[in-house]
Design an enzyme around this catalytic site. Structure first.
Site, PDB file in Angstrom:
ATOM      1  N   ASP A 132      24.775  61.103  21.418  1.00 55.06           N
ATOM      2  CA  ASP A 132      25.447  61.215  22.714  1.00 55.06           C
ATOM      3  C   ASP A 132      24.463  61.530  23.830  1.00 55.06           C
ATOM      4  O   ASP A 132      23.334  61.980  23.596  1.00 55.06           O
ATOM      5  CB  ASP A 132      26.498  62.336  22.672  1.00 55.06           C
ATOM      6  CG  ASP A 132      27.726  61.954  21.876  1.00 55.06           C
ATOM      7  OD1 ASP A 132      27.727  60.883  21.242  1.00 55.06           O
ATOM      8  OD2 ASP A 132      28.688  62.747  21.873  1.00 55.06           O
TER       9      ASP A 132
ATOM     10  N   HIS B 217      22.461  64.254  19.490  1.00 49.50           N
ATOM     11  CA  HIS B 217      22.275  64.035  20.921  1.00 49.50           C
ATOM     12  C   HIS B 217      20.929  63.384  21.207  1.00 49.50           C
ATOM     13  O   HIS B 217      19.925  63.720  20.575  1.00 49.50           O
ATOM     14  CB  HIS B 217      22.397  65.352  21.686  1.00 49.50           C
ATOM     15  CG  HIS B 217      23.776  65.920  21.673  1.00 49.50           C
ATOM     16  ND1 HIS B 217      24.209  66.766  20.672  1.00 49.50           N
ATOM     17  CD2 HIS B 217      24.831  65.738  22.511  1.00 49.50           C
ATOM     18  CE1 HIS B 217      25.474  67.095  20.902  1.00 49.50           C
ATOM     19  NE2 HIS B 217      25.869  66.495  22.005  1.00 49.50           N
TER      20      HIS B 217
END
Length: 298
Positions: A77, A222
């Site tokens: 992400d 991430h």
């Protein structure tokens, strides 16, 4: 593989739970205050459900694939980020791993070349909103729609049409389902995460995921520079994770392969970029990093 990602329907578990709560309240009306109990429980459930997308309370949310498959999906992400994305792509290519990047629209606008690099490497792309407002699910429906649609516009203008959306911070709400249905998007959550707070806590990232991961899990990671840490330290954790997963006989696969429906399509008339997951050659299976060999029982 199905032709289309499953977009939310008009009715959800929340509708069913509400109907049951009001029905029970009606049945308990002769008993006075007792009739308020099912309504109170429904309110508590509605208050907790946004933070547990795996409940699929407000809308269907994909958090894992089949438990009888020894595959997992690595999803990243918050990118793309020039400090991490190019080096992450090199690492994934070295190990022959195909991942999914849930990107932020304004970051793509700032670094359009990184989106092209992600696609040319054969990875998949999903919608993660335009500005990544952590309080997006508290905003109005029009703001929610605008954030998702604007990210969609940015990506489609660059040859990518996402079919999936991951909400910032993984939080959902009752308004998200109708918006995604309008935009033709499916909601994707996660079944395993290291609780890294956007790479703010990367110590033992690999070990945490290795302990928690099970067959079919969608793993949340991430793609952004870790505050206060060198990017290489984070990359070492990702490499250790890949090696540890394979040592546990869990093979990283593309999200579309794991879930059984496409995560994205090329937009317009643009042809599929080279390096698709189906044709990519496998990379090395080992690393110099010490790993305890084990096999996850799924």
């Amino acid at each position: 593989m199905r032709n289309l990602a499953p977009v939310p329907g008009r009715f959800s578990k929340a509708h069913l739970a509400g109907a049951v709560a009001f029905g029970a309240a009606g049945l308990l009306a002769p008993f006075g205050a007792a009739s308020a109990v099912p309504l109170l429980l429904f309110c508590v459930l509605c208050g907790a459900a946004p933070f547990f997308p795996q409940w699929r309370f407000f809308l269907p949310t994909a958090t894992r694939g089949p438990r009888n498959s020894r595959k997992v999906a690595l999803t990243f992400d918050d990118g793309p980020d020039p400090a991490t994305t190019p080096r992450l792509l090199e690492l994934l290519a070295r190990y022959g791993v195909r991942a999914t990047f849930f990107v932020v629209g304004r970051r793509v606008e700032a670094e359009p070349g990184l989106l092209e690099a992600i696609r040319r490497a054969g990875h998949e792309v999903g919608n993660h909103s335009y500005s990544h407002d952590p309080f997006l699910m508290l905003r109005s429906t029009s703001r929610l729609r605008r954030e998702i649609a604007e990210c969609q516009r940015v990506l489609e203008s660059r040859g990518v049409r996402p079919l999936t959306f991951r909400p910032p911070v993984g939080i959902t709400n009752p308004r998200l389902g109708p918006v995604l249905r309008e935009l033709g998007l499916a909601c994707v959550g996660f079944g395993c995460r290291p609780v890294d707070f956007g790479n703010r806590r990367i110590d033992s990232l690999a070990r945490t995921v290795e302990k928690r991961a099970r067959c079919g899990d969608v793993i949340l990671l991430h793609d952004c520079e870790p505050p206060g840490h060198p990017a290489q330290r984070w990359l070492d954790e990702i490499e250790h994770l890949i090696v540890a997963l394979r040592a546990a006989r869990l093979e990283p696969a593309s999200l579309s392969e794991l879930l059984g429906f496409p995560v994205m399509l090329p937009s317009g008339n643009q042809a599929e970029l080279p390096g698709s997951p189906a044709t990519a050659a496998p990379g090395p299976q080992a690393s110099t990093a010490p790993v305890e060999h084990r096999s996850v029982v799924c």
